[in-house]
Design an enzyme around this catalytic site. Structure first.
Site, PDB file in Angstrom:
ATOM      1  CB  CYS A  61      16.111 -10.845  35.514  1.00 18.46           C
ATOM      2  SG  CYS A  61      14.670  -9.936  36.062  1.00 18.46           S
ATOM      3  CG  ASP A 145      31.136  16.133  35.645  1.00 24.50           C
ATOM      4  OD1 ASP A 145      31.951  15.634  36.435  1.00 24.50           O
ATOM      5  OD2 ASP A 145      29.897  16.030  35.793  1.00 24.50           O
ATOM      6  CG  ASP A 204      35.414  13.539  37.489  1.00 27.75           C
ATOM      7  OD1 ASP A 204      36.337  13.159  38.231  1.00 27.75           O
ATOM      8  OD2 ASP A 204      34.217  13.543  37.845  1.00 27.75           O
TER       9      ASP A 204
END
EC number: 2.1.1.-
Length: 321
Positions: A61, A145, A204
């Site tokens: 990376c 949730d 949600d």
């Protein structure tokens, strides 16, 4: 509606395989990788996925830099100094913290299937399957949730059924990061795992108030063939006309008060969803979402080992799915 492959798609590993395609002596940007995934909106999520890379020697990376050609940060104990060392080792010239001849060493020729494009196509299909007939029952109401700790997802469901409240929890890894517009591919699998034929589900998040009319509540309602409503706290990019919230000129949601955003998910229309959530029953339904949120926080704090949760006057046993 959705295949298991999509519900459990490992976007993080897909990204890491793209990073491994960057040749030595070349770099790519977060935006280049987002384009290779299929949507430039994923650029910030690319940064997050690279920040949790546990194999920096295998997944290079350090070859990923900001769009201006600066070296940028590096999640290594030695920070950007180590990133510069590795880039210089690969033959890249760095001047004043920026890569020399940036465009000449910029790699964009990834071999990719553009997975986010395919997911967008699926969302367009789901959006077209939204049913706006008020075909719903409040016999059993379930509020969901989901929250996260790194890549571990912790989900809760609170169910209201004939005056009784039940609570359920579930946890699993999620290898799909948060990307604006793609929340369903991160969270729907948790909702499916906990769903038990409830007649109305509260999410949600958003329903058809979504760029492709396929937010999490619509994704869940259409896929599970049940009525659903999305209740959110933060407004997405849309047009506001009084209490109406429009996407591409179409009323897709309602603003209730100053902090409650309601949009239909499935088997209910915009006006009915707004009316239902605004009245007394709606306040009680919103309280179920708050209970589910509190339960999720406790679920995280106990690392998934929750055994009981006291709903004030009720000592409710938790069933772990």
């Amino acid at each position: 509606m959705l295949s298991v492959d999509y519900e459990n798609f490992d976007l993080i590993s897909y990204l890491y395989n793209l990073v491994r395609q960057i040749p030595d002596g070349m770099v790519s940007t977060y935006g280049d990788l987002a384009e290779a995934l299929g949507d430039p909106v994923a650029a910030r999520s690319v940064g997050f996925m690279l920040s949790i890379n546990k194999e920096p020697d295998y997944i290079p990376c350090y070859k990923v830099v900001p769009h201006d050609g600066s070296v940028g940060n590096y999640t290594h104990p030695l920070g950007s100094a180590e990133k510069m060392r590795r880039l210089i080792r690969d033959g890249i010239t760095i001047t004043n913290g920026h890569i020399s001849n940036f465009e000449k060493v910029r790699f964009r020729e990834f071999k990719t299937d553009y997975p986010l494009r395919k997911l967008r196509e699926l969302q367009f299909k789901i959006g077209r399957l939204y049913d706006d007939r008020n075909d719903y029952s409040l016999d059993t109401i379930a509020a969901f949730d989901v929250s996260y700790k790194e890549t571990r997802g912790y989900a809760s469901k609170v169910v209201y059924n004939k005056g009784k409240i039940g609570a359920y929890v579930y946890s699993s890894d999620s290898m799909f990061p948060y990307i604006p517009g793609y929340l369903a591919f991160k969270e729907f699998k948790f909702i499916r795992a906990l769903y038990d034929n409830e007649t109305m589900i509260l999410i949600d998040g958003n329903g058809i108030l979504h760029p492709r009319f396929a937010g999490l509540a619509t994704h869940a309602g259409v896929s599970l063939k049940t009525a659903s409503i999305g209740i959110a706290k933060h407004l997405i990019n849309c047009t506001v006309k009084g209490s109406d919230l429009l996407i591409s000129g179409v009323v897709a949601g309602k603003m209730i008060g100053h902090h409650t955003i309601v949009s239909p998910g499935n088997r209910i229309n915009v006006e009915e969803a707004g009316r239902l959530i605004e009245q007394r029953e709606g306040k009680e339904m919103r309280s179920l979402l708050r209970l589910a949120h509190n339960l999720t926080r406790l679920h995280i704090e106990t690392n998934g080992n929750i055994a009981r949760y006291d709903f004030s006057t009720r000592n409710t046993a938790i069933q772990s799915s």
